[in-house]
Design an enzyme around this catalytic site. Structure first.
Site, PDB file in Angstrom:
ATOM      1  N   GLN A  74       6.321 -30.857   6.214  1.00  0.00           N
ATOM      2  CA  GLN A  74       5.438 -31.406   5.178  1.00  0.00           C
ATOM      3  C   GLN A  74       6.204 -31.542   3.859  1.00  0.00           C
ATOM      4  O   GLN A  74       6.884 -30.610   3.427  1.00  0.00           O
ATOM      5  CB  GLN A  74       4.200 -30.510   5.014  1.00  0.00           C
ATOM      6  CG  GLN A  74       3.136 -31.091   4.095  1.00  0.00           C
ATOM      7  CD  GLN A  74       2.489 -32.367   4.635  1.00  0.00           C
ATOM      8  OE1 GLN A  74       2.364 -32.557   5.841  1.00  0.00           O
ATOM      9  NE2 GLN A  74       2.089 -33.258   3.735  1.00  0.00           N
ATOM     10  N   LYS A 102      -3.867 -31.688  10.118  1.00  0.00           N
ATOM     11  CA  LYS A 102      -2.996 -32.172  11.192  1.00  0.00           C
ATOM     12  C   LYS A 102      -3.087 -31.233  12.406  1.00  0.00           C
ATOM     13  O   LYS A 102      -3.167 -31.687  13.540  1.00  0.00           O
ATOM     14  CB  LYS A 102      -1.555 -32.301  10.687  1.00  0.00           C
ATOM     15  CG  LYS A 102      -1.374 -33.476   9.715  1.00  0.00           C
ATOM     16  CD  LYS A 102      -0.015 -33.476   9.001  1.00  0.00           C
ATOM     17  CE  LYS A 102       0.035 -34.605   7.963  1.00  0.00           C
ATOM     18  NZ  LYS A 102       1.322 -34.665   7.234  1.00  0.00           N
ATOM     19  N   ASP A 152       7.447 -38.309  12.059  1.00  0.00           N
ATOM     20  CA  ASP A 152       7.143 -38.873  10.737  1.00  0.00           C
ATOM     21  C   ASP A 152       7.952 -40.152  10.477  1.00  0.00           C
ATOM     22  O   ASP A 152       7.656 -40.884   9.537  1.00  0.00           O
ATOM     23  CB  ASP A 152       7.493 -37.851   9.641  1.00  0.00           C
ATOM     24  CG  ASP A 152       6.273 -37.211   9.007  1.00  0.00           C
ATOM     25  OD1 ASP A 152       5.214 -37.859   8.994  1.00  0.00           O
ATOM     26  OD2 ASP A 152       6.403 -36.077   8.520  1.00  0.00           O
TER      27      ASP A 152
END
Ligand code: GUN
Length: 293
Positions: free
Chosen positions: A95, A51, A118
């Site tokens: 994450q 990422k 997200d």
């Protein structure tokens, strides 16, 4: 036909790089993404590295914080509060999974919904369910983009989703049955509670598999000519070589001859997840999603 997520993702990144140059020239904004990794889950380490690398490639600012597994929840919340306030940070990504002593929902709730690239904050989850503008989780958004390009209109098609996670199963189902021009599908969700998956999955025009079980889906599960989207990324040891390799939830070799299109693992959904994360961060930076506020 092979659905080439790697190629589509590369095309999206190239487009995005040009958009970023324009955004910097016209408005002086460089999109910034903060990534937080707690603990040393090997898969998470790989994802966070990919990422951050993708951010670099399109000209974003990226900040990566790697914290030890025993980091208290309070410390994690402090990072988020700081990034919520920072004008250079437009997107915040924690994450998952987090270590067990940290309450995932508490952490996600602390993220400013306008920086929640997200799409995991309850406000964005609610917006998706209600059909309001908001951030859509990256993997479901990537799947929709692949279907739009390779399959065309989904209206009236029967999509069967196997898996009910907050990251993939629930949001992708919600996205696909929305009454919008690029969705409007009939959606069935099945999961480990089903006594037998076959009667469900065999009805699918489009089968989306997000179980996290290597090779769980075989030829017996799919209808002739169906489209198969394999979201699984499982590490297995190849008995022939003794080395680790990545496989999906679908037994690719067996299913490929039967279907009209399928995503490979790796190179299918995975790269699209990261491309959509970049798009969400770009849109967080322009503020376009939240013009209704
Ligand atoms: N873990 C597995 N997939 C994801 C994802 O899309 N976002 C985050 N933050 N964690 C994940």
């Amino acid at each position: 036909m092979l659905i080439d997520g790697k190629a589509v993702a590369a095309e999206l990144r190239a487009q995005l790089r040009r958009s970023v140059e324009r955004l910097m020239a016209e408005r002086g904004i460089r999109p910034g993404l903060a990534l937080l990794l707690v603990g040393d889950n090997p898969a998470s380490q790989v994802y966070v590295r990919s990422k951050a690398k993708a951010c670099q490639e399109v000209g974003f600012l990226s900040v990566v914080e790697r914290l030890p597994a025993e980091t208290p929840q309070q410390t994690v919340l402090e990072y988020i509060r700081r990034w919520n306030q920072s004008p250079e940070i437009h997107g915040i990504l924690v994450q998952l999974p987090l270590p067990r002593h940290i309450e995932e929902q508490e952490v996600l709730l602390a993220i400013d919904p306008r920086k929640d690239v997200d799409g995991f904050h309850p406000e964005n989850v609610g917006r998706l369910v209600l059909g309001l503008p908001g951030f859509v989780p990256c993997t479901p958004a990537g799947i929709l983009e692949l279907l739009r390009r390779y399959v065309g209109p989904l209206a009236g098609k029967h999509v069967v989703v196997v898996g009910r996670s907050n990251i993939v199963g629930k949001p992708v189902a919600n996205l696909l049955f929305q009454k919008t021009p690029d969705a409007n599908a009939v959606v069935t969700i099945c999961h480990t509670g089903a006594r037998d998956l076959v009667p469900f999955t065999r009805q699918a025009d489009v089968l989306i598999v997000a179980m996290g079980v290597a090779g769980a889906i075989g030829a017996e599960h799919v209808k002739e000519g169906a489209v198969v989207i394999d979201v699984g990324i499982n590490r297995v040891v190849d008995p022939a070589t003794g080395k680790e390799r990545l496989v999906g939830d679908v037994r690719f070799e067996e299913v490929f001859p039967k279907v009209s299109a399928i995503t490979p693992v790796p190179g299918g959904v995975g790269p699209m997840t990261i491309a959509m994360l970049l798009w969400n961060t770009y849109r967080a930076a322009t503020g376009e999603l939240w013009s209704d506020r």
